[in-house]
Design a protein around this motif. Structure first.
Motif, PDB file in Angstrom:
ATOM      1  N   ASN A  89      28.096  61.334 -29.647  1.00  0.00           N
ATOM      2  CA  ASN A  89      27.336  62.358 -28.935  1.00  0.00           C
ATOM      3  C   ASN A  89      25.924  62.371 -29.509  1.00  0.00           C
ATOM      4  O   ASN A  89      25.696  62.795 -30.631  1.00  0.00           O
ATOM      5  CB  ASN A  89      27.997  63.727 -29.129  1.00  0.00           C
ATOM      6  CG  ASN A  89      27.222  64.833 -28.424  1.00  0.00           C
ATOM      7  OD1 ASN A  89      26.207  64.574 -27.787  1.00  0.00           O
ATOM      8  ND2 ASN A  89      27.721  66.056 -28.539  1.00  0.00           N
ATOM      9  N   HIS A  90      24.924  61.871 -28.688  1.00  0.00           N
ATOM     10  CA  HIS A  90      23.588  61.696 -29.247  1.00  0.00           C
ATOM     11  C   HIS A  90      22.937  63.026 -29.622  1.00  0.00           C
ATOM     12  O   HIS A  90      22.032  63.060 -30.440  1.00  0.00           O
ATOM     13  CB  HIS A  90      22.694  60.906 -28.286  1.00  0.00           C
ATOM     14  CG  HIS A  90      22.373  61.616 -27.014  1.00  0.00           C
ATOM     15  ND1 HIS A  90      23.105  61.462 -25.874  1.00  0.00           N
ATOM     16  CD2 HIS A  90      21.377  62.495 -26.726  1.00  0.00           C
ATOM     17  CE1 HIS A  90      22.579  62.209 -24.911  1.00  0.00           C
ATOM     18  NE2 HIS A  90      21.531  62.843 -25.409  1.00  0.00           N
ATOM     19  N   ALA A  91      23.400  64.122 -29.038  1.00  0.00           N
ATOM     20  CA  ALA A  91      22.817  65.418 -29.377  1.00  0.00           C
ATOM     21  C   ALA A  91      23.106  65.788 -30.821  1.00  0.00           C
ATOM     22  O   ALA A  91      22.406  66.581 -31.422  1.00  0.00           O
ATOM     23  CB  ALA A  91      23.341  66.506 -28.440  1.00  0.00           C
ATOM     24  N   ALA A  92      24.197  65.208 -31.388  1.00  0.00           N
ATOM     25  CA  ALA A  92      24.597  65.561 -32.747  1.00  0.00           C
ATOM     26  C   ALA A  92      24.157  64.517 -33.767  1.00  0.00           C
ATOM     27  O   ALA A  92      24.443  64.648 -34.950  1.00  0.00           O
ATOM     28  CB  ALA A  92      26.113  65.715 -32.800  1.00  0.00           C
ATOM     29  N   VAL A  93      23.502  63.454 -33.324  1.00  0.00           N
ATOM     30  CA  VAL A  93      23.085  62.405 -34.239  1.00  0.00           C
ATOM     31  C   VAL A  93      22.039  62.941 -35.204  1.00  0.00           C
ATOM     32  O   VAL A  93      21.097  63.620 -34.805  1.00  0.00           O
ATOM     33  CB  VAL A  93      22.517  61.200 -33.460  1.00  0.00           C
ATOM     34  CG1 VAL A  93      21.921  60.172 -34.416  1.00  0.00           C
ATOM     35  CG2 VAL A  93      23.608  60.562 -32.613  1.00  0.00           C
ATOM     36  N   THR A  94      22.211  62.639 -36.482  1.00  0.00           N
ATOM     37  CA  THR A  94      21.275  63.124 -37.497  1.00  0.00           C
ATOM     38  C   THR A  94      20.402  61.987 -37.994  1.00  0.00           C
ATOM     39  O   THR A  94      20.701  60.798 -37.795  1.00  0.00           O
ATOM     40  CB  THR A  94      22.030  63.723 -38.691  1.00  0.00           C
ATOM     41  OG1 THR A  94      22.752  62.670 -39.347  1.00  0.00           O
ATOM     42  CG2 THR A  94      22.996  64.812 -38.232  1.00  0.00           C
ATOM     43  N   ILE A  95      19.332  62.353 -38.686  1.00  0.00           N
ATOM     44  CA  ILE A  95      18.438  61.349 -39.242  1.00  0.00           C
ATOM     45  C   ILE A  95      19.142  60.532 -40.319  1.00  0.00           C
ATOM     46  O   ILE A  95      18.855  59.347 -40.504  1.00  0.00           O
ATOM     47  CB  ILE A  95      17.155  62.030 -39.784  1.00  0.00           C
ATOM     48  CG1 ILE A  95      16.070  60.984 -40.059  1.00  0.00           C
ATOM     49  CG2 ILE A  95      17.444  62.857 -41.039  1.00  0.00           C
ATOM     50  CD1 ILE A  95      14.703  61.603 -40.358  1.00  0.00           C
ATOM     51  N   GLN A 103      14.017  51.373 -35.233  1.00  0.00           N
ATOM     52  CA  GLN A 103      13.879  51.519 -33.778  1.00  0.00           C
ATOM     53  C   GLN A 103      15.157  51.090 -33.060  1.00  0.00           C
ATOM     54  O   GLN A 103      15.561  51.715 -32.076  1.00  0.00           O
ATOM     55  CB  GLN A 103      12.681  50.714 -33.288  1.00  0.00           C
ATOM     56  CG  GLN A 103      11.348  51.311 -33.698  1.00  0.00           C
ATOM     57  CD  GLN A 103      10.150  50.487 -33.259  1.00  0.00           C
ATOM     58  OE1 GLN A 103      10.270  49.262 -33.061  1.00  0.00           O
ATOM     59  NE2 GLN A 103       9.010  51.129 -33.119  1.00  0.00           N
ATOM     60  N   LYS A 104      15.815  50.027 -33.564  1.00  0.00           N
ATOM     61  CA  LYS A 104      17.074  49.598 -32.962  1.00  0.00           C
ATOM     62  C   LYS A 104      18.161  50.647 -33.158  1.00  0.00           C
ATOM     63  O   LYS A 104      18.927  50.964 -32.231  1.00  0.00           O
ATOM     64  CB  LYS A 104      17.524  48.266 -33.568  1.00  0.00           C
ATOM     65  CG  LYS A 104      18.807  47.703 -32.935  1.00  0.00           C
ATOM     66  CD  LYS A 104      19.166  46.351 -33.528  1.00  0.00           C
ATOM     67  CE  LYS A 104      20.357  45.747 -32.790  1.00  0.00           C
ATOM     68  NZ  LYS A 104      21.545  46.628 -32.793  1.00  0.00           N
ATOM     69  N   ALA A 105      18.231  51.224 -34.361  1.00  0.00           N
ATOM     70  CA  ALA A 105      19.233  52.255 -34.628  1.00  0.00           C
ATOM     71  C   ALA A 105      18.987  53.489 -33.764  1.00  0.00           C
ATOM     72  O   ALA A 105      19.930  54.092 -33.236  1.00  0.00           O
ATOM     73  CB  ALA A 105      19.212  52.626 -36.113  1.00  0.00           C
ATOM     74  N   ILE A 106      17.733  53.881 -33.601  1.00  0.00           N
ATOM     75  CA  ILE A 106      17.411  55.025 -32.751  1.00  0.00           C
ATOM     76  C   ILE A 106      17.853  54.776 -31.321  1.00  0.00           C
ATOM     77  O   ILE A 106      18.438  55.650 -30.666  1.00  0.00           O
ATOM     78  CB  ILE A 106      15.889  55.324 -32.825  1.00  0.00           C
ATOM     79  CG1 ILE A 106      15.527  55.940 -34.178  1.00  0.00           C
ATOM     80  CG2 ILE A 106      15.457  56.250 -31.688  1.00  0.00           C
ATOM     81  CD1 ILE A 106      14.026  56.109 -34.398  1.00  0.00           C
ATOM     82  N   ALA A 107      17.573  53.568 -30.827  1.00  0.00           N
ATOM     83  CA  ALA A 107      17.966  53.227 -29.459  1.00  0.00           C
ATOM     84  C   ALA A 107      19.484  53.175 -29.310  1.00  0.00           C
ATOM     85  O   ALA A 107      20.051  53.712 -28.344  1.00  0.00           O
ATOM     86  CB  ALA A 107      17.344  51.892 -29.056  1.00  0.00           C
ATOM     87  N   ASP A 108      20.166  52.539 -30.279  1.00  0.00           N
ATOM     88  CA  ASP A 108      21.622  52.395 -30.193  1.00  0.00           C
ATOM     89  C   ASP A 108      22.319  53.755 -30.263  1.00  0.00           C
ATOM     90  O   ASP A 108      23.291  54.010 -29.527  1.00  0.00           O
ATOM     91  CB  ASP A 108      22.130  51.498 -31.327  1.00  0.00           C
ATOM     92  CG  ASP A 108      21.727  50.039 -31.139  1.00  0.00           C
ATOM     93  OD1 ASP A 108      21.296  49.693 -30.020  1.00  0.00           O
ATOM     94  OD2 ASP A 108      21.821  49.268 -32.119  1.00  0.00           O
ATOM     95  N   LEU A 109      21.838  54.625 -31.137  1.00  0.00           N
ATOM     96  CA  LEU A 109      22.487  55.926 -31.334  1.00  0.00           C
ATOM     97  C   LEU A 109      21.956  57.003 -30.391  1.00  0.00           C
ATOM     98  O   LEU A 109      22.471  58.118 -30.368  1.00  0.00           O
ATOM     99  CB  LEU A 109      22.293  56.395 -32.786  1.00  0.00           C
ATOM    100  CG  LEU A 109      22.876  55.489 -33.879  1.00  0.00           C
ATOM    101  CD1 LEU A 109      22.523  56.036 -35.255  1.00  0.00           C
ATOM    102  CD2 LEU A 109      24.385  55.361 -33.723  1.00  0.00           C
ATOM    103  N   LYS A 110      20.882  56.628 -29.638  1.00  0.00           N
ATOM    104  CA  LYS A 110      20.227  57.602 -28.732  1.00  0.00           C
ATOM    105  C   LYS A 110      19.796  58.854 -29.494  1.00  0.00           C
ATOM    106  O   LYS A 110      19.988  59.981 -29.071  1.00  0.00           O
ATOM    107  CB  LYS A 110      21.153  57.970 -27.563  1.00  0.00           C
ATOM    108  CG  LYS A 110      21.499  56.783 -26.664  1.00  0.00           C
ATOM    109  CD  LYS A 110      22.362  57.205 -25.498  1.00  0.00           C
ATOM    110  CE  LYS A 110      22.574  56.066 -24.525  1.00  0.00           C
ATOM    111  NZ  LYS A 110      23.207  54.890 -25.122  1.00  0.00           N
ATOM    112  N   TYR A 111      19.178  58.603 -30.644  1.00  0.00           N
ATOM    113  CA  TYR A 111      18.726  59.696 -31.502  1.00  0.00           C
ATOM    114  C   TYR A 111      17.510  60.381 -30.892  1.00  0.00           C
ATOM    115  O   TYR A 111      16.563  59.729 -30.445  1.00  0.00           O
ATOM    116  CB  TYR A 111      18.377  59.149 -32.891  1.00  0.00           C
ATOM    117  CG  TYR A 111      17.692  60.141 -33.800  1.00  0.00           C
ATOM    118  CD1 TYR A 111      18.364  61.275 -34.270  1.00  0.00           C
ATOM    119  CD2 TYR A 111      16.371  59.942 -34.200  1.00  0.00           C
ATOM    120  CE1 TYR A 111      17.739  62.176 -35.115  1.00  0.00           C
ATOM    121  CE2 TYR A 111      15.740  60.845 -35.050  1.00  0.00           C
ATOM    122  CZ  TYR A 111      16.427  61.956 -35.500  1.00  0.00           C
ATOM    123  OH  TYR A 111      15.809  62.850 -36.336  1.00  0.00           O
ATOM    124  N   VAL A 112      17.525  61.704 -30.876  1.00  0.00           N
ATOM    125  CA  VAL A 112      16.403  62.511 -30.387  1.00  0.00           C
ATOM    126  C   VAL A 112      15.917  63.373 -31.554  1.00  0.00           C
ATOM    127  O   VAL A 112      16.659  64.228 -32.030  1.00  0.00           O
ATOM    128  CB  VAL A 112      16.822  63.413 -29.205  1.00  0.00           C
ATOM    129  CG1 VAL A 112      15.634  64.267 -28.763  1.00  0.00           C
ATOM    130  CG2 VAL A 112      17.343  62.574 -28.053  1.00  0.00           C
TER     131      VAL A 112
END
Length: 333
Positions: free
Chosen positions: A2-8, A41-50
């Motif tokens: 769930n990308h809404a819950a992805v943390t830094i 940048q790849k991790a952000i895209a893969d995890l859909k981090y916002v």
């Protein structure tokens, strides 16, 4: 996931880097190796981090907002293409950052409502354009936050940051051009002499006349508006012995002046040549098309925004940035 819950922290783990490296990438820092940048940048895209803007703002005590303060009434702001170009340039620079732009239009600040709001920690810095000597509330804003001025400040203090054109050189060049075409009785329509730009443009006009051994022509304040330029032109004509050229300190005023000249039966440029300043859309819509000094107002907006972002990020940019104006010859002179 769930990308809404992805943390830094999860992005850092996926990228194989530290949390601080992810933070630097998210905040646009260049202090990151190319390999780490690609991995994050790849991790952000893969995890859909916002990124959580609110959390970042709270942690850094930043609002991520910049105030654009225009000490003019709404009629002048929305009626002058100069402001549209400035705002477009500021916005173009800010869209590449985390900052949003708040616009404050106020010819005065009764009750200090706007000033109190800005000083209350609701913006991180301010860009102030078109200010007059009477705009004392501007000083209260500058006392509590980083400020970049559009145009030389009317009360210059050590440490001020500003972006301007060389107004003295611009008006001198415009007047010298009129002299080079054989004009000898040259008047000028100024902006309000409560503004540094108007004072500098009048100075450059007088300098060119002195260098050519010509007498000082009439100068009348046209308030940087089309109606003001028209009224100033009427006053010049009413003084008798009409000029054979007019340097007008803005395109809007020049348009008004041309309409009055034509209404009085004078031909532009055969009887009276006219040169303006700005090279706004007004210049090409006027009839005849206006010879003018091109002011790079879009670039000025970009530069002001970039300076303020540099200051807010802890850098030490130059205090005074001067852009050059360029003569654009059309049919009016």
């Amino acid at each position: 996931m769930n990308h809404a819950a992805v943390t830094i922290e999860e992005v850092a783990a996926a990228a194989g880097v530290s949390r601080s490296t992810v933070s630097r990438v998210v905040n646009g820092s260049t202090a990151v190796s190319p390999a780490a940048l690609d991995a994050v940048q790849k991790a952000i895209a893969d995890l859909k981090y916002v990124p959580n803007r609110a959390a970042r703002s709270l942690a850094s005590r930043q609002t991520l907002a910049i105030g654009l303060v225009v000490p003019e009434d709404t009629t002048r702001f929305f009626g002058d293409p100069f402001f549209a170009s400035i705002v477009s340039g500021i916005n173009e620079r800010l869209v590449r950052s985390d900052y949003v732009l708040n616009l404050f239009i106020a010819s005065d600040d009764p009750g200090h409502k706007m000033t109190s709001y800005m000083r209350g920690g609701n913006v991180d810095g301010a860009i102030i354009v078109s200010h007059h000597t009477s705009d004392t509330f501007v000083d209260r804003i500058a006392a509590t936050m980083p400020v970049v001025y559009g145009g030389r400040p009317v009360r210059h203090r050590e440490g001020d940051y500003y972006v301007d054109i060389d107004n003295i050189a611009a008006s001198r060049d415009a007047t010298q051009y009129l002299i080079s075409t054989g004009r000898r009785r040259i008047a000028t329509i100024t902006g309000p002499l409560t503004m540094a730009s108007a004072v500098d443009r009048l100075q450059g006009f007088h300098s060119a006349l002195r260098d050519a051994g010509l007498p000082e022509g009439l100068n009348v304040d046209g308030e940087y508006t089309s109606d003001g330029g028209a009224e100033a032109m009427r006053q010049i004509l009413a003084a008798g012995d009409p000029p054979d050229a007019v340097f007008v300190a803005s395109d809007l005023m020049a348009r008004g002046a041309i309409e009055v000249l034509q209404g009085a039966g004078l031909r532009v440029p055969e009887d009276v040549a006219v040169v303006g300043v700005d090279d706004s859309p007004v210049a090409t819509s006027a009839a005849p098309a206006l010879t003018t000094m091109r002011q790079p107002s879009f670039e000025q907006g970009q530069t002001m925004a970039g300076l303020l972002l540099d200051i807010l990020s802890g850098q030490n940019p130059p205090h005074g940035t001067i852009l050059e104006a360029e003569l654009v010859v059309r049919a009016s002179a």
